[in-house]
Design a protein around this motif. Structure first.
Motif, PDB file in Angstrom:
ATOM      1  N   VAL A 153      22.309  38.690  48.710  1.00 27.29           N
ATOM      2  CA  VAL A 153      22.344  40.157  48.712  1.00 27.29           C
ATOM      3  C   VAL A 153      23.072  40.668  49.953  1.00 27.29           C
ATOM      4  O   VAL A 153      23.879  41.598  49.899  1.00 27.29           O
ATOM      5  CB  VAL A 153      20.913  40.718  48.634  1.00 27.29           C
ATOM      6  CG1 VAL A 153      20.933  42.236  48.630  1.00 27.29           C
ATOM      7  CG2 VAL A 153      20.198  40.201  47.403  1.00 27.29           C
ATOM      8  N   VAL A 154      22.802  40.042  51.090  1.00 31.44           N
ATOM      9  CA  VAL A 154      23.482  40.413  52.328  1.00 31.44           C
ATOM     10  C   VAL A 154      24.967  40.079  52.242  1.00 31.44           C
ATOM     11  O   VAL A 154      25.825  40.857  52.693  1.00 31.44           O
ATOM     12  CB  VAL A 154      22.827  39.700  53.523  1.00 31.44           C
ATOM     13  CG1 VAL A 154      23.476  40.116  54.829  1.00 31.44           C
ATOM     14  CG2 VAL A 154      21.338  39.992  53.564  1.00 31.44           C
ATOM     15  N   ALA A 155      25.292  38.932  51.665  1.00 37.82           N
ATOM     16  CA  ALA A 155      26.695  38.534  51.553  1.00 37.82           C
ATOM     17  C   ALA A 155      27.481  39.479  50.653  1.00 37.82           C
ATOM     18  O   ALA A 155      28.655  39.770  50.917  1.00 37.82           O
ATOM     19  CB  ALA A 155      26.789  37.103  51.027  1.00 37.82           C
ATOM     20  N   PHE A 156      26.851  39.955  49.588  1.00 37.03           N
ATOM     21  CA  PHE A 156      27.546  40.863  48.678  1.00 37.03           C
ATOM     22  C   PHE A 156      27.959  42.146  49.384  1.00 37.03           C
ATOM     23  O   PHE A 156      29.056  42.663  49.161  1.00 37.03           O
ATOM     24  CB  PHE A 156      26.646  41.194  47.491  1.00 37.03           C
ATOM     25  CG  PHE A 156      27.259  42.151  46.516  1.00 37.03           C
ATOM     26  CD1 PHE A 156      28.154  41.712  45.557  1.00 37.03           C
ATOM     27  CD2 PHE A 156      26.943  43.504  46.558  1.00 37.03           C
ATOM     28  CE1 PHE A 156      28.732  42.600  44.659  1.00 37.03           C
ATOM     29  CE2 PHE A 156      27.506  44.396  45.669  1.00 37.03           C
ATOM     30  CZ  PHE A 156      28.398  43.942  44.711  1.00 37.03           C
ATOM     31  N   VAL A 157      27.107  42.649  50.243  1.00 38.83           N
ATOM     32  CA  VAL A 157      27.393  43.923  50.915  1.00 38.83           C
ATOM     33  C   VAL A 157      28.197  43.697  52.187  1.00 38.83           C
ATOM     34  O   VAL A 157      29.257  44.295  52.385  1.00 38.83           O
ATOM     35  CB  VAL A 157      26.082  44.666  51.215  1.00 38.83           C
ATOM     36  CG1 VAL A 157      26.367  45.965  51.971  1.00 38.83           C
ATOM     37  CG2 VAL A 157      25.331  44.961  49.933  1.00 38.83           C
ATOM     38  N   ALA A 158      27.681  42.834  53.081  1.00 36.58           N
ATOM     39  CA  ALA A 158      28.282  42.678  54.397  1.00 36.58           C
ATOM     40  C   ALA A 158      29.624  41.956  54.357  1.00 36.58           C
ATOM     41  O   ALA A 158      30.495  42.219  55.201  1.00 36.58           O
ATOM     42  CB  ALA A 158      27.331  41.918  55.319  1.00 36.58           C
ATOM     43  N   LEU A 159      29.821  41.087  53.406  1.00 37.67           N
ATOM     44  CA  LEU A 159      31.070  40.331  53.329  1.00 37.67           C
ATOM     45  C   LEU A 159      32.044  40.943  52.338  1.00 37.67           C
ATOM     46  O   LEU A 159      33.191  41.270  52.676  1.00 37.67           O
ATOM     47  CB  LEU A 159      30.777  38.878  52.948  1.00 37.67           C
ATOM     48  CG  LEU A 159      31.974  37.925  52.837  1.00 37.67           C
ATOM     49  CD1 LEU A 159      32.733  37.882  54.141  1.00 37.67           C
ATOM     50  CD2 LEU A 159      31.508  36.542  52.449  1.00 37.67           C
ATOM     51  N   ASN A 160      31.589  41.172  51.124  1.00 37.88           N
ATOM     52  CA  ASN A 160      32.490  41.637  50.070  1.00 37.88           C
ATOM     53  C   ASN A 160      32.863  43.108  50.261  1.00 37.88           C
ATOM     54  O   ASN A 160      34.048  43.469  50.357  1.00 37.88           O
ATOM     55  CB  ASN A 160      31.828  41.421  48.708  1.00 37.88           C
ATOM     56  CG  ASN A 160      32.744  41.756  47.555  1.00 37.88           C
ATOM     57  OD1 ASN A 160      33.957  41.795  47.708  1.00 37.88           O
ATOM     58  ND2 ASN A 160      32.176  42.030  46.406  1.00 37.88           N
ATOM     59  N   LEU A 161      31.865  43.978  50.322  1.00 36.04           N
ATOM     60  CA  LEU A 161      32.148  45.406  50.393  1.00 36.04           C
ATOM     61  C   LEU A 161      32.751  45.819  51.728  1.00 36.04           C
ATOM     62  O   LEU A 161      33.570  46.732  51.794  1.00 36.04           O
ATOM     63  CB  LEU A 161      30.870  46.198  50.122  1.00 36.04           C
ATOM     64  CG  LEU A 161      30.273  46.038  48.727  1.00 36.04           C
ATOM     65  CD1 LEU A 161      29.068  46.947  48.552  1.00 36.04           C
ATOM     66  CD2 LEU A 161      31.311  46.335  47.655  1.00 36.04           C
ATOM     67  N   LEU A 162      32.348  45.163  52.813  1.00 38.19           N
ATOM     68  CA  LEU A 162      32.917  45.521  54.114  1.00 38.19           C
ATOM     69  C   LEU A 162      34.379  45.094  54.220  1.00 38.19           C
ATOM     70  O   LEU A 162      35.185  45.782  54.862  1.00 38.19           O
ATOM     71  CB  LEU A 162      32.097  44.875  55.227  1.00 38.19           C
ATOM     72  CG  LEU A 162      32.209  45.536  56.603  1.00 38.19           C
ATOM     73  CD1 LEU A 162      31.717  46.966  56.535  1.00 38.19           C
ATOM     74  CD2 LEU A 162      31.416  44.757  57.643  1.00 38.19           C
ATOM     75  N   ALA A 163      34.737  43.972  53.610  1.00 36.23           N
ATOM     76  CA  ALA A 163      36.145  43.581  53.576  1.00 36.23           C
ATOM     77  C   ALA A 163      36.979  44.612  52.802  1.00 36.23           C
ATOM     78  O   ALA A 163      38.076  44.986  53.225  1.00 36.23           O
ATOM     79  CB  ALA A 163      36.284  42.195  52.949  1.00 36.23           C
TER      80      ALA A 163
END
Length: 302
Positions: free
Chosen positions: A119-129
């Motif tokens: 869940v953290v990876a989806f937001v912090a990695l994907n959406l922030l990129a």
């Protein structure tokens, strides 16, 4: 007669001539010269005028971080419900699918811990990129570059704002996964440390991908590939992976957060190992945020 006329002319000249200037007394100011009185004052040079104006002090790190965090939080608040639904539903679906394959043991612990951190990876990695890629392409970095705030506060403020939306999804995923795989709930308090540390590590990586990508489409592609790597390498236990894939798993920033959370599901958790994994996750987070800060400065000055 000539002498009398000359005397009269000299008297007339003496009467019409201006009287000599009388020196000023001790209590009188000397009158300014006629040229100085008639001359207008010269304007000050623009550079001298600007140099005499005191500039505002540069914003300190913590107040600047708080200001950027509040601004990003209010901006992303509109999309928080779809964001939470998509990120949480994805992790819950993965755990339900794997429930028929995994019965328990280390595999179950890895599935629940990896799905929670996903869940953290989806937001912090994907959406922030995607966000930083669009910000660079649309010229939004010029706005932040003109502000007297440190570059690290901009990156970390945006990352913290996006990671804040993952807290409810991570909690729901961890509780549902623990009940689904019959794991103890006593170690869920470790999420208080896992979420910010893993979020900082993944957010730094996502921000660097978005800032270094030459086009926003490539930033989106890099974020999705990173999230896929977090899905495949984080959910599966590291003991059953090939050596090369295990090395790639060790390089993923979220791996150590997953390992720290997975150890808490054991009957007798090794808290020393949990602290070591959290320390490594924190070190990776600092390194990734430093790389993202350098990428921000590079992108803002191009």
């Amino acid at each position: 007669m000539r002498t009398t006329a000359a005397t009269a002319d000299s008297r007339h000249t003496d009467e019409t001539a201006p009287a000599p200037a009388r020196p000023a007394g001790p209590d009188e100011a000397a009158p300014p010269p006629a040229e100085a009185a008639a001359r207008p004052p010269r304007p000050a040079h623009p550079a001298a005028a600007l140099s005499s104006v005191p500039l505002a002090p540069r914003a300190r790190w913590w107040p600047a971080l708080g200001a950027v965090y509040r601004a990003q939080l209010s901006r992303a608040r509109v999309a928080r419900i779809p964001l939470l639904f998509v990120a949480t539903f994805q992790s819950l679906g993965i755990m339900i699918l794997l429930r028929g394959v995994v019965d328990g043991g280390a595999e179950a612990r890895a599935v629940v811990a990896g799905s929670s951190v996903l869940v953290v990876a989806f937001v912090a990695l994907n959406l922030l990129a995607q966000y930083f890629g669009q910000l660079r392409a649309g010229g939004g970095l010029d706005h932040y570059a003109t502000l007297p705030v440190p570059a690290a506060s901009v990156v970390l403020g945006a990352a913290a704002a996006y990671a804040s939306f993952t807290v409810p999804g991570v909690a729901v995923t961890a509780v549902v996964g623990s009940l689904l795989f019959q794991l103890p709930l006593s170690g869920l308090w470790v999420l208080v440390a896992v979420v910010p540390l893993a979020g900082a590590a993944l957010a730094g990586l996502g921000a660097a991908l978005g800032l270094l990508a030459p086009r926003p489409e490539l930033a989106t592609l890099g974020g999705q590939l990173g999230m896929s790597a977090a899905l495949l390498l984080g959910v599966l236990p590291g003991s059953g992976l090939p050596t090369v894939v295990g090395w790639a798993r060790d390089l993923l920033p979220s791996t150590y957060g997953v390992e720290a959370f997975a150890h808490t599901f054991e009957a007798h958790p090794d808290w020393g190992r949990v602290l070591v994994d959290l320390g490594v996750c924190a070190a990776v987070g600092v390194l990734s945020l430093a790389v993202a800060t350098r990428a921000y400065r590079w992108a803002a000055t191009r």
